[in-house]
Design a protein around this motif. Structure first.
Motif, PDB file in Angstrom:
ATOM      1  N   ASP A   8       0.840  -1.251   0.051  1.00  0.00           N
ATOM      2  CA  ASP A   8      -0.056   0.131   0.055  1.00  0.00           C
ATOM      3  C   ASP A   8       0.684   1.342  -0.006  1.00  0.00           C
ATOM      4  OD1 ASP A   8       0.867   0.152   2.373  1.00  0.00           O
ATOM      5  OD2 ASP A   8      -0.882  -0.004   3.643  1.00  0.00           O
ATOM      6  N   ILE A  10       2.109   4.192  -1.471  1.00  0.00           N
ATOM      7  CA  ILE A  10       1.471   5.187  -2.941  1.00  0.00           C
ATOM      8  C   ILE A  10       2.308   6.233  -3.004  1.00  0.00           C
ATOM      9  CG2 ILE A  10      -0.527   5.907  -3.975  1.00  0.00           C
ATOM     10  CD1 ILE A  10      -0.465   2.840  -3.754  1.00  0.00           C
ATOM     11  N   ILE A  19      -4.196   5.230  -9.986  1.00  0.00           N
ATOM     12  CA  ILE A  19      -4.327   4.203  -9.409  1.00  0.00           C
ATOM     13  C   ILE A  19      -5.084   2.803  -9.834  1.00  0.00           C
ATOM     14  CG2 ILE A  19      -5.009   3.410  -6.981  1.00  0.00           C
ATOM     15  CD1 ILE A  19      -4.285   6.010  -5.853  1.00  0.00           C
ATOM     16  N   LEU A  55      -5.494   4.451   0.064  1.00  0.00           N
ATOM     17  CA  LEU A  55      -4.708   4.398  -1.029  1.00  0.00           C
ATOM     18  C   LEU A  55      -4.189   5.927  -0.848  1.00  0.00           C
ATOM     19  CD1 LEU A  55      -5.487   1.844  -3.604  1.00  0.00           C
ATOM     20  CD2 LEU A  55      -3.926   1.684  -1.456  1.00  0.00           C
ATOM     21  N   THR A 128       2.428  -4.796  -6.099  1.00  0.00           N
ATOM     22  CA  THR A 128       2.924  -3.360  -6.070  1.00  0.00           C
ATOM     23  C   THR A 128       2.151  -2.631  -7.113  1.00  0.00           C
ATOM     24  OG1 THR A 128       4.859  -3.609  -4.869  1.00  0.00           O
ATOM     25  CG2 THR A 128       4.712  -1.701  -6.249  1.00  0.00           C
ATOM     26  N   LEU A 131       3.244   2.987  -9.780  1.00  0.00           N
ATOM     27  CA  LEU A 131       3.092   4.514  -9.992  1.00  0.00           C
ATOM     28  C   LEU A 131       4.453   5.428  -9.767  1.00  0.00           C
ATOM     29  CD1 LEU A 131       0.040   4.206  -7.523  1.00  0.00           C
ATOM     30  CD2 LEU A 131      -0.241   4.613 -10.070  1.00  0.00           C
TER      31      LEU A 131
END
Length: 299
Positions: A8, A10, A19, A55, A128, A131
């Motif tokens: 998690d 991010i 996302i 998130l 994962t 991002l």
């Protein structure tokens, strides 16, 4: 069985759309692996209930799954995100008892990595979202307060990365097999004669390992599009019947006779290399016998 852990971590700022797209991509790659290795992969663990994992400020993991635009992938995603809380599946207490802090550096910012340490102890894999460049790596490095570090295998939604993770899973599967089963796994379930199987099982592990390594080298040459050196593999076609000779030298000179048809291997026999003074006669006999065996195997 391999467990995955939802990562998690991010970056911020990030959009809802980014996302959701990244989540969908990693789910698709996970599905590919799960279908290939159903007996080796045991699902995705999340730290808590899906609607409790934020998130970003206004988006939970549950929200993100619900917003996936492909119904088939959305339904599949809810079927795989069912393992929570984390302490029901992994040993949390041992890591807590060590009283170390663990962190991952994301864009120069330290992010808590307690859960990553927990999955690392179980030899698991991270799930994962792609991002940030720091997250888009085959393994993530985690630093600990006791001045140590460790790395964790990381699935993040690109095919090249999935190929790497697949190789890790495949190698772990192979490590649990006996050498004959390992050879057959590498050759994608070949057809072999009883003579070959019996001979293979009777030779030393050292020679078995050498045969496996030699076939792995042949496969590697083929994948790369390179010519296979004749010192490793020789065409010994006999009376218009194509047959290959795999050569092993140390510690004992061996010759393995086989053929490959449309990607299917047929393993005929395994022989000692004849002594020099009777090489031509004995080798011709070995090849002739192997051809007869191959004809039977193809029936």
């Amino acid at each position: 069985m391999k467990l995955f852990l939802f990562n998690d971590i991010i970056p911020n700022p990030i959009s809802n759309k980014e996302i959701i797209v990244a989540l969908k991509n990693t789910i698709v790659e996970y599905k590919i692996l799960k279908e290939k290795y159903p007996d080796s992969i045991d699902g995705i663990i999340s730290s808590g209930q899906l609607n409790s994992i934020n998130l970003i400020e206004d988006l939970t993991l549950a929200d993100s799954l619900e917003l996936i635009d492909n119904k088939e992938i959305k339904d599949y995603s809810f079927s795989i995100f069912t393992k929570y809380p984390i302490e029901n599946y992994l040993d949390v207490e041992t890591v807590l008892a060590e009283e170390n802090h663990h962190h991952f550096v994301l864009n120069t910012i330290n992010k808590d990595a307690l859960f990553i340490k927990i999955i690392s102890n179980e030899n698991g894999i991270l799930f994962t979202l792609n991002l940030h460049n720091d997250l888009s790596k085959d393994s993530l490095v985690i630093n600990s307060s006791d001045s140590t570090s460790f790395s964790v295998d990381n699935l993040y939604g690109l095919k090249s990365n999935t190929d790497t993770i697949e190789e890790i899973i495949k190698n772990e599967e192979l490590s649990k097999l006996g050498n004959l089963d390992k050879l057959k796994k590498i050759l994608n379930n070949p057809t072999s004669s009883k003579k070959f199987d019996n001979t293979f099982n009777k030779i030393s592990k050292e020679i078995q390992d050498l045969i496996i390594e030699s076939f792995e080298a042949v496969i590697s040459y083929k994948k790369a599009g390179f010519n296979i050196p004749e010192t490793l593999l020789k065409d010994v076609t006999y009376k218009n019947e194509t047959i290959k000779e795999l050569k092993m030298r140390d510690p004992i000179a061996k010759r393995l006779y086989f053929k490959e048809i449309d990607g299917v291997y047929y393993l005929a026999s395994l022989e000692n290399k004849p002594l020099k003074d009777r090489q031509t006669r004995e080798q011709s006999s070995h090849i002739k016998n192997a051809v007869s065996i191959l004809k039977e195997l193809k029936k």
